[in-house]
Design a protein around this motif. Structure first.
Motif, PDB file in Angstrom:
ATOM      1  N   TYR A 138      10.959  -4.061   1.259  1.00 35.48           N
ATOM      2  CA  TYR A 138      11.246  -3.855  -0.158  1.00 35.48           C
ATOM      3  C   TYR A 138      10.665  -2.513  -0.601  1.00 35.48           C
ATOM      4  O   TYR A 138       9.706  -2.012  -0.006  1.00 35.48           O
ATOM      5  CB  TYR A 138      10.650  -4.986  -0.997  1.00 35.48           C
ATOM      6  CG  TYR A 138      11.056  -6.362  -0.531  1.00 35.48           C
ATOM      7  CD1 TYR A 138      12.406  -6.689  -0.348  1.00 35.48           C
ATOM      8  CD2 TYR A 138      10.103  -7.344  -0.265  1.00 35.48           C
ATOM      9  CE1 TYR A 138      12.782  -7.950   0.085  1.00 35.48           C
ATOM     10  CE2 TYR A 138      10.474  -8.607   0.163  1.00 35.48           C
ATOM     11  CZ  TYR A 138      11.812  -8.905   0.341  1.00 35.48           C
ATOM     12  OH  TYR A 138      12.187 -10.150   0.770  1.00 35.48           O
ATOM     13  N   GLN A 141       6.410   1.443  -4.532  1.00 36.40           N
ATOM     14  CA  GLN A 141       6.266   2.405  -5.629  1.00 36.40           C
ATOM     15  C   GLN A 141       4.791   2.568  -5.975  1.00 36.40           C
ATOM     16  O   GLN A 141       3.965   1.711  -5.658  1.00 36.40           O
ATOM     17  CB  GLN A 141       7.054   1.930  -6.856  1.00 36.40           C
ATOM     18  CG  GLN A 141       8.552   1.832  -6.612  1.00 36.40           C
ATOM     19  CD  GLN A 141       9.300   1.330  -7.831  1.00 36.40           C
ATOM     20  OE1 GLN A 141       8.709   0.873  -8.800  1.00 36.40           O
ATOM     21  NE2 GLN A 141      10.620   1.423  -7.795  1.00 36.40           N
ATOM     22  N   THR A 158       2.840  -0.821  -5.406  1.00 36.86           N
ATOM     23  CA  THR A 158       3.650  -1.850  -6.045  1.00 36.86           C
ATOM     24  C   THR A 158       4.817  -2.164  -5.123  1.00 36.86           C
ATOM     25  O   THR A 158       5.597  -1.278  -4.773  1.00 36.86           O
ATOM     26  CB  THR A 158       4.183  -1.385  -7.407  1.00 36.86           C
ATOM     27  OG1 THR A 158       3.085  -1.110  -8.279  1.00 36.86           O
ATOM     28  CG2 THR A 158       5.063  -2.459  -8.042  1.00 36.86           C
ATOM     29  N   GLN A 160       8.263  -3.915  -4.799  1.00 39.20           N
ATOM     30  CA  GLN A 160       9.336  -4.405  -5.669  1.00 39.20           C
ATOM     31  C   GLN A 160      10.124  -5.495  -4.938  1.00 39.20           C
ATOM     32  O   GLN A 160      11.147  -5.252  -4.319  1.00 39.20           O
ATOM     33  CB  GLN A 160      10.246  -3.240  -6.087  1.00 39.20           C
ATOM     34  CG  GLN A 160       9.588  -2.226  -6.996  1.00 39.20           C
ATOM     35  CD  GLN A 160       9.261  -2.806  -8.379  1.00 39.20           C
ATOM     36  OE1 GLN A 160       9.659  -3.904  -8.723  1.00 39.20           O
ATOM     37  NE2 GLN A 160       8.543  -2.023  -9.177  1.00 39.20           N
ATOM     38  N   THR A 161       9.607  -6.708  -5.010  1.00 40.74           N
ATOM     39  CA  THR A 161      10.247  -7.837  -4.332  1.00 40.74           C
ATOM     40  C   THR A 161      11.433  -8.332  -5.159  1.00 40.74           C
ATOM     41  O   THR A 161      11.555  -8.003  -6.348  1.00 40.74           O
ATOM     42  CB  THR A 161       9.255  -8.997  -4.139  1.00 40.74           C
ATOM     43  OG1 THR A 161       9.119  -9.716  -5.369  1.00 40.74           O
ATOM     44  CG2 THR A 161       7.898  -8.486  -3.689  1.00 40.74           C
ATOM     45  N   GLY A 164      10.323  -9.783  -8.426  1.00 41.57           N
ATOM     46  CA  GLY A 164       9.507  -8.969  -9.308  1.00 41.57           C
ATOM     47  C   GLY A 164       8.390  -8.244  -8.589  1.00 41.57           C
ATOM     48  O   GLY A 164       8.150  -8.452  -7.404  1.00 41.57           O
ATOM     49  N   PRO A 165       7.676  -7.373  -9.307  1.00 35.50           N
ATOM     50  CA  PRO A 165       6.664  -6.523  -8.677  1.00 35.50           C
ATOM     51  C   PRO A 165       5.396  -7.296  -8.300  1.00 35.50           C
ATOM     52  O   PRO A 165       4.976  -8.229  -8.982  1.00 35.50           O
ATOM     53  CB  PRO A 165       6.363  -5.480  -9.758  1.00 35.50           C
ATOM     54  CG  PRO A 165       6.688  -6.173 -11.047  1.00 35.50           C
ATOM     55  CD  PRO A 165       7.842  -7.081 -10.750  1.00 35.50           C
ATOM     56  N   LEU A 205      -0.926  -5.513 -13.140  1.00 34.66           N
ATOM     57  CA  LEU A 205       0.063  -6.505 -12.728  1.00 34.66           C
ATOM     58  C   LEU A 205      -0.613  -7.861 -12.509  1.00 34.66           C
ATOM     59  O   LEU A 205      -1.733  -7.924 -11.986  1.00 34.66           O
ATOM     60  CB  LEU A 205       0.766  -6.069 -11.441  1.00 34.66           C
ATOM     61  CG  LEU A 205       1.701  -4.864 -11.550  1.00 34.66           C
ATOM     62  CD1 LEU A 205       2.307  -4.528 -10.193  1.00 34.66           C
ATOM     63  CD2 LEU A 205       2.808  -5.124 -12.572  1.00 34.66           C
TER      64      LEU A 205
END
Length: 286
Positions: A138, A141, A158, A160-161, A164-165, A205
């Motif tokens: 994925y 970032q 981060t 990005q799955t 969601g992150p 997050l």
């Protein structure tokens, strides 16, 4: 055994060393039982039942298989050993691990191209900084070093799955040694852990994975600033103690996968890859 979380470390950090090898205290109980049998002493045998009961309460849950299905994200962390004589073998084993995200520690500069080549087909996204590498299915970032030591030994990214992150921290804390003149030398490791803990505590997050080679167990009280707010995937969803080092005959678990805001569904160690550590893996529900 029961009081180990509250033992003071003192100048030679013996409490940290004891907490690292605490599961092996069961061997002492076995010796006591043998001595009681040799003496044919019923009172001695009964007395040994107390430490046996304490050990059972502390460690029997770890021996149960708590693995379940239903994870959304599989992560693997591996200290690949910068002196690894066959990095291609190790990289291929990681490519076959089934992980969605790989964190690699102690990545030698001369071996980086080997890992890039072997992992590229499975993992289109990657970042390498210093001796830490991330490979992911994925997008990655906001990848940046976390300053825990003078050189890069930790990264934050981060991931990005599809759900969601997720904030991911991969770290290799400072090495420790047991020395006759200094005891268990953990000062630099503890300092690095405190800096990593500060970064994790500031993470905006809500879903966080912290993984890597901690050179210490989850139960080491000196690492509590880092491990305290997090949960161990192995303890919650593993099968056995999950020892990782040394790879030919592992006796301690110093490689960790910790989470916050995420539910571990299963955790395990992978087979020997040629490194001096075993890889650790976890399936997580986001």
């Amino acid at each position: 055994m029961a009081l180990s979380p509250w033992l003071p470390n003192g100048p030679v950090n013996l409490a940290s060393l004891w907490q690292t090898v605490l599961p092996w205290s069961g061997l002492g109980i076995a010796v006591l039982l043998l001595l009681a049998a040799l003496r044919r002493s019923a009172p001695a045998a009964v007395t040994v039942l107390l430490p046996a009961l304490v050990w059972t309460v502390l460690f029997a849950p770890a021996l149960l298989d708590k693995r379940t299905a239903g994870g959304d994200l599989t992560v693997v962390s591996h200290n690949v050993n910068e002196d690894n004589p066959d990095p291609r073998r190790t990289a291929r084993a990681l490519a076959d691990s089934g992980a969605d995200v790989l964190a690699v520690e102690e990545l030698a500069s001369h071996a980086q191209e080997t890992y890039r080549h072997e992992l590229a087909a499975t993992y289109p996204y990657s970042q390498v900084r210093g001796g830490i590498g991330l490979w992911s299915k994925y997008p990655l970032q906001a990848v940046e070093p976390v300053e825990i030591m003078p050189w890069t030994r930790a990264l934050r990214a981060t991931v990005q799955t599809p759900k969601g992150p997720v904030a991911l921290y991969a770290a290799h804390l400072a090495s420790v040694r047991v020395r006759l003149d200094a005891g268990f030398t953990t000062a630099r490791r503890n300092e690095a852990a405190a800096k990593l803990a500060s970064a994790v505590q500031s993470e905006p997050l809500p879903r966080i994975v912290v993984l890597g080679d901690f050179n210490g167990s989850f139960d080491d009280s000196a690492l509590r600033t880092l491990t305290g707010p997090l949960r161990s995937a192995q303890q919650e969803a593993g099968d056995g103690f999950g020892f990782t080092w040394p790879a030919p005959l592992p006796v301690v678990r110093i490689d960790q996968i910790l989470v916050k805001g995420i539910t571990p569904r299963s955790a395990w160690t992978l087979p020997d890859t040629g490194s001096d550590h075993l890889p650790v893996a976890a399936s997580l529900r986001l």
